[in-house]
Scaffold this active site. Structure first.
Site, PDB file in Angstrom:
ATOM      1  N   LEU A 161       0.383  -0.166 -10.859  1.00  0.00           N
ATOM      2  CA  LEU A 161       1.019   0.834 -10.381  1.00  0.00           C
ATOM      3  C   LEU A 161       0.247   2.235 -10.519  1.00  0.00           C
ATOM      4  O   LEU A 161       0.019   3.154  -9.658  1.00  0.00           O
ATOM      5  CB  LEU A 161       2.418   1.323 -10.919  1.00  0.00           C
ATOM      6  N   ASP A 162      -0.353   2.383 -11.667  1.00  0.00           N
ATOM      7  CA  ASP A 162      -1.253   3.550 -11.911  1.00  0.00           C
ATOM      8  C   ASP A 162      -2.559   3.351 -11.400  1.00  0.00           C
ATOM      9  O   ASP A 162      -3.196   4.523 -10.985  1.00  0.00           O
ATOM     10  CB  ASP A 162      -1.485   3.664 -13.885  1.00  0.00           C
ATOM     11  N   SER A 164      -2.899   2.134  -8.229  1.00  0.00           N
ATOM     12  CA  SER A 164      -2.853   2.606  -6.882  1.00  0.00           C
ATOM     13  C   SER A 164      -2.130   3.978  -6.817  1.00  0.00           C
ATOM     14  O   SER A 164      -2.389   4.821  -5.829  1.00  0.00           O
ATOM     15  CB  SER A 164      -1.514   1.951  -6.241  1.00  0.00           C
ATOM     16  N   ASP A 165      -1.806   4.585  -7.928  1.00  0.00           N
ATOM     17  CA  ASP A 165      -1.288   6.057  -7.741  1.00  0.00           C
ATOM     18  C   ASP A 165      -1.472   6.559  -9.233  1.00  0.00           C
ATOM     19  O   ASP A 165      -0.272   6.742  -9.991  1.00  0.00           O
ATOM     20  CB  ASP A 165       0.377   6.186  -7.286  1.00  0.00           C
ATOM     21  N   PRO A 166      -2.587   7.259  -9.654  1.00  0.00           N
ATOM     22  CA  PRO A 166      -2.775   7.478 -10.834  1.00  0.00           C
ATOM     23  C   PRO A 166      -1.827   8.540 -11.423  1.00  0.00           C
ATOM     24  O   PRO A 166      -1.734   9.554 -10.711  1.00  0.00           O
ATOM     25  CB  PRO A 166      -4.187   8.051 -10.905  1.00  0.00           C
TER      26      PRO A 166
END
Length: 452
Positions: A161-162, A164-166
């Site tokens: 998840l990080d 893909s969307d830090p």
């Protein structure tokens, strides 16, 4: 292991635990943690400009006092960090629905092949999975496979998840407890790696003393050596039974790498952070030296504001990085403390207003996640993971020696502090590595197992 177990693990509230009397010596604490709303003070929180902190996992600069840097929104990320490009979103179902090791590992390959995960991150995921599994299995826990699958499903999901969307850390980062409880996730992940039967706490009553002082508005500084990426979780797990407020509210000082390494960030998000530039990495890029120094000065000012509010508990490593082995003996020893860091904290505490106390702390836990042999500049170190006993200890607050010469005073104060830490460390080493257990206690360090 069904999908619902993995999804509960992903919520940061589930792990498998067993009775403390079993041979694998897991912690007797309940597996399901209800987030606590706690505070050491009834005072209103500090203004947004000041930082409440806590750090966690990273490379050599996870916890460091040598240089302080709070990440300001006004400073563009690319000025001090390599801004990671956003990747295509990874479906959380990939890891949360995994029902076996094969499905979990194949999920990593699938996401990498589809371009959702960078190759080096995918390789790191697989490496950590195998090393984590090996450590938990060797612990002797009869439910090791279930523990590994539930904890690693959540971990890999958070990493993906990080990617893909830090996640962007605010200057004043507070542990994120909902909707996903990152703090409990980190505790659950590290717990199976600690051999509680062979772990110890020195002078536990002093932690109770700290809680009472914090409630009265006093500030507490823990000056400690630093050994692994897991230090914050180890500290919290060893004291949470008797000092839950300290465990959950402790403030750490973190190196800048803690907010950039994909393998560290899920754990970092679960701790309160003040991010700093470690002295050990200050010269990595000559073009950024001045920027780092100015930024660290700003963080010192923010910490001063924080301490003026009182009731703050700050953990800091004056060495500026993790301990390494002594080249002569091959054994881990507390890294030397930086006199400037010690003096900065002393002055901050003395000038803050509320009463302040500086406690020397020793920490022994390198076996569960030893650092690289040398300080590395690049992000992405090899992570070795083991099941082992750990220990920590504190001694009463120190009184800094008076001296007419400022530089001599710095050196004398640092020596007093470092000598206390190394003396405690020797006791912890005898208890864990020398297998003396509670018998290793001395008049200055009384060992116990507060979870029993």
């Amino acid at each position: 292991m069904n999908g619902s177990l993995a999804q509960r693990a992903a919520q940061g509230v589930f792990t498998i635990s067993t009775n403390a009397s079993s041979s694998h010596s897991q912690s007797p604490f309940p597996a399901f943690f209800v987030p606590r709303v706690s505070s050491f003070s009834s005072k209103p929180p500090p203004p947004p400009s000041c930082s409440s902190s806590s750090v966690y996992y990273t490379s050599c600069s996870c916890y460091c006092a040598s240089s302080l840097y709070s990440f300001k929104p006004k400073i563009k990320a690319q000025d001090y960090l390599a801004s990671p490009p956003k990747m295509a979103a990874v479906s959380t179902r990939t890891f949360l629905n995994a029902r076996s090791e094969q499905e979990l590992l194949s999920g990593i390959k699938k996401e990498a092949q589809s371009g959702n995960l960078p190759a080096h991150v995918a390789a790191g995921m697989e490496e950590v999975y195998k090393n984590y599994k090996s450590a938990v299995v060797k612990s002797g826990n009869p439910k090791a496979d279930e523990i590994v699958l539930s904890n690693m499903s959540a971990f890999l999901d958070r990493i993906s998840l990080d990617v893909s969307d830090p996640f962007v850390f605010e200057p004043h980062h507070k542990a994120k407890r909902e909707p996903f409880d990152y703090y409990t996730f980190g505790q659950n992940y590290i717990r199976p790696l600690i051999d509680f039967k062979n772990s110890y706490v020195g002078n536990m009553p002093l932690f109770t003393e700290m809680e009472e002082r914090l409630k009265k508005g006093h500030n507490i500084i823990l000056m400690s050596n630093h050994q692994t990426e897991a230090d914050p979780a180890v500290i919290a797990l060893l004291i949470e039974k008797k000092a839950p407020h300290l465990a959950e509210n402790m403030i750490y000082v973190a190196g800048d790498r803690v907010v950039t390494d994909p393998m560290c960030k899920p754990f970092s998000i679960g701790r309160n952070l003040i991010c700093v530039y470690s002295k050990k990495h200050m010269l990595d890029d000559p073009s950024q030296i001045e920027m780092k120094k100015k930024a660290n000065t700003r963080s010192l000012k923010e910490m001063a504001v924080l301490l003026r509010g009182g009731s703050q508990l700050i953990w800091i490593a004056p060495s500026g990085g993790r301990d390494r082995t002594d080249p002569k003996t091959g054994e881990f020893v507390p890294a030397p403390f930086d006199p400037a860091s010690v003096d900065n904290m002393r002055r901050l505490v003395e000038n803050s207003g509320p009463p302040g106390h500086i406690y020397p702390m020793a920490l022994l836990c390198y076996d569960i996640m030893p650092p690289p042999a040398t300080v590395e500049k690049k992000i992405g170190e090899k992570r070795i993971i083991s099941f082992h006993g750990t220990a920590l200890s504190v001694t009463p607050p120190i009184s800094f020696p008076a001296s007419g010469k400022p530089e001599q005073a710095k050196d004398d104060s640092t020596k007093v502090l470092y000598d206390s830490v190394t003396e405690q460390y020797t006791v912890l080493k005898a208890a864990v590595h020398g297998k003396k257990g509670l018998q290793a206690s001395t008049p200055k360090v009384s060992l116990s197992q507060p979870w029993n």
